[in-house]
Motif scaffolding. Structure first.
Motif, PDB file in Angstrom:
ATOM      1  N   GLN A  17       0.806  -1.209   0.000  1.00 17.69           N
ATOM      2  CA  GLN A  17       0.000   0.000   0.000  1.00 17.69           C
ATOM      3  C   GLN A  17       0.840   1.259   0.000  1.00 17.69           C
ATOM      4  OE1 GLN A  17      -2.697  -0.094   3.210  1.00 17.69           O
ATOM      5  NE2 GLN A  17      -3.805  -1.856   2.447  1.00 17.69           N
ATOM      6  N   PRO A  19       3.709   3.943  -1.458  1.00 22.12           N
ATOM      7  CA  PRO A  19       3.963   4.376  -2.835  1.00 22.12           C
ATOM      8  C   PRO A  19       4.793   3.345  -3.588  1.00 22.12           C
ATOM      9  CG  PRO A  19       4.297   6.205  -1.336  1.00 22.12           C
ATOM     10  CD  PRO A  19       4.019   4.978  -0.485  1.00 22.12           C
ATOM     11  N   HIS A  20       4.539   3.241  -4.858  1.00 21.23           N
ATOM     12  CA  HIS A  20       5.073   2.164  -5.677  1.00 21.23           C
ATOM     13  C   HIS A  20       6.568   2.233  -5.914  1.00 21.23           C
ATOM     14  CE1 HIS A  20       1.005   0.909  -6.246  1.00 21.23           C
ATOM     15  NE2 HIS A  20       0.688   2.100  -6.687  1.00 21.23           N
ATOM     16  N   SER A  27      11.976   9.165 -10.184  1.00 24.89           N
ATOM     17  CA  SER A  27      10.633   9.066 -10.752  1.00 24.89           C
ATOM     18  C   SER A  27      10.663   9.469 -12.216  1.00 24.89           C
ATOM     19  CB  SER A  27       9.663   9.935  -9.955  1.00 24.89           C
ATOM     20  OG  SER A  27      10.102  11.269  -9.974  1.00 24.89           O
ATOM     21  N   ARG A  50      -1.017  13.642  -4.173  1.00 24.05           N
ATOM     22  CA  ARG A  50      -0.711  12.620  -5.179  1.00 24.05           C
ATOM     23  C   ARG A  50      -0.775  11.222  -4.565  1.00 24.05           C
ATOM     24  NH1 ARG A  50       4.751  12.234  -8.550  1.00 24.05           N
ATOM     25  NH2 ARG A  50       5.439  12.498  -6.450  1.00 24.05           N
ATOM     26  N   ILE A  51      -0.255  11.085  -3.339  1.00 28.24           N
ATOM     27  CA  ILE A  51      -0.369   9.811  -2.637  1.00 28.24           C
ATOM     28  C   ILE A  51      -1.846   9.492  -2.389  1.00 28.24           C
ATOM     29  CG2 ILE A  51       0.135   8.596  -0.474  1.00 28.24           C
ATOM     30  CD1 ILE A  51       2.751  10.154  -0.347  1.00 28.24           C
ATOM     31  N   GLN A  53      -4.333  10.439  -4.234  1.00 28.81           N
ATOM     32  CA  GLN A  53      -4.916  10.037  -5.513  1.00 28.81           C
ATOM     33  C   GLN A  53      -4.604   8.571  -5.807  1.00 28.81           C
ATOM     34  OE1 GLN A  53      -3.455  12.258  -8.850  1.00 28.81           O
ATOM     35  NE2 GLN A  53      -4.945  11.402 -10.258  1.00 28.81           N
ATOM     36  N   GLU A  54      -3.368   8.162  -5.551  1.00 26.17           N
ATOM     37  CA  GLU A  54      -3.013   6.756  -5.750  1.00 26.17           C
ATOM     38  C   GLU A  54      -3.802   5.858  -4.804  1.00 26.17           C
ATOM     39  OE1 GLU A  54       1.192   6.580  -5.185  1.00 26.17           O
ATOM     40  OE2 GLU A  54       1.623   7.690  -7.039  1.00 26.17           O
ATOM     41  N   THR A  55      -4.026   6.339  -3.583  1.00 26.11           N
ATOM     42  CA  THR A  55      -4.798   5.564  -2.617  1.00 26.11           C
ATOM     43  C   THR A  55      -6.231   5.405  -3.085  1.00 26.11           C
ATOM     44  OG1 THR A  55      -3.390   6.417  -0.843  1.00 26.11           O
ATOM     45  CG2 THR A  55      -5.481   5.429  -0.194  1.00 26.11           C
ATOM     46  N   GLN A  57      -7.216   5.405  -6.171  1.00 26.00           N
ATOM     47  CA  GLN A  57      -7.170   4.435  -7.274  1.00 26.00           C
ATOM     48  C   GLN A  57      -7.076   3.015  -6.746  1.00 26.00           C
ATOM     49  OE1 GLN A  57      -3.879   5.892  -9.577  1.00 26.00           O
ATOM     50  NE2 GLN A  57      -5.131   7.381 -10.689  1.00 26.00           N
ATOM     51  N   ASP A  58      -6.289   2.807  -5.681  1.00 23.10           N
ATOM     52  CA  ASP A  58      -6.207   1.483  -5.065  1.00 23.10           C
ATOM     53  C   ASP A  58      -7.542   1.072  -4.468  1.00 23.10           C
ATOM     54  OD1 ASP A  58      -3.556   1.273  -5.763  1.00 23.10           O
ATOM     55  OD2 ASP A  58      -2.782   1.822  -3.775  1.00 23.10           O
TER      56      ASP A  58
END
Length: 188
Positions: A17, A19-20, A27, A50-51, A53-55, A57-58
């Protein structure tokens, strides 16, 4: 205490979970690099968003996987299925729900930290707040030129005509669907 929220929220999450990219990895071009683990207290609100936003999406991905699992599950219809299959699907579903709860907790921590960091930016301009007990000054509107008024009337008339045409088309489509449904019903 509040400064440790993102560190607790990010470092306390399982590795899938976080960041990738690893903290030292470069980056993609045009994106700011990931900050090292020790610099979590100096993270900008943009990076937190941004984190977040990724969360989100997850969260959407996990939710779609939950729906796929439930869609693939057969309802009991008298046929006995393997208990192992049900236990496997139930285990997957429980794991997805647990991960989803963690992602929502992470998103809440990110949100609270962003609100805390940008609290000075969130005050709205005072002119948007309605006045209580005071009389508003009348706003003076200048009259439009006759050409503008005429163009407005022409546009309104065109819109009325298009709306009427669309209404006629919708009525025709409705009647056609009624006829098709009636024929299908008679055919059975």
């Amino acid at each position: 205490m509040a400064a440790s929220l993102p560190q607790k929220g990010l470092a306390g999450m399982p590795p899938q979970q976080q960041p990738h990219l690893p903290p030292s990895a470069a980056s993609a071009p045009g994106q700011p690099p990931m900050p090292p683990q020790g610099a979590l207290r100096e993270i900008s609100p943009v990076f937190l968003c941004r984190i977040g936003q990724e969360t989100v999406q997850d969260i959407v991905t996990r939710t779609m996987e939950i729906f796929q699992i439930t869609r693939a599950t057969q309802l009991p219809n008298g046929v006995t299925q393997s208990q192992a299959v049900y236990q496997d699907r139930f285990g997957k579903l429980q794991e997805h729900l647990r991960q989803l709860a963690l992602l929502f907790r992470k998103l809440r921590l990110l949100y609270e930290r962003c609100v805390e960091m940008t609290s000075d930016l969130q005050e709205g301009p005072p002119e948007l707040v309605p006045y209580v007990g005071e009389e508003m000054a009348a706003v003076r509107v200048e009259p439009c030129s006759p050409a503008v008024n005429q163009e407005r009337q022409e546009v309104l008339e065109k819109v009325r005509q298009k709306n009427q045409e669309m209404k006629v088309l919708m009525d025709q489509m409705r009647n056609l669907l009624w006829d098709v449904n009636a024929m299908l019903t008679l055919r059975k």
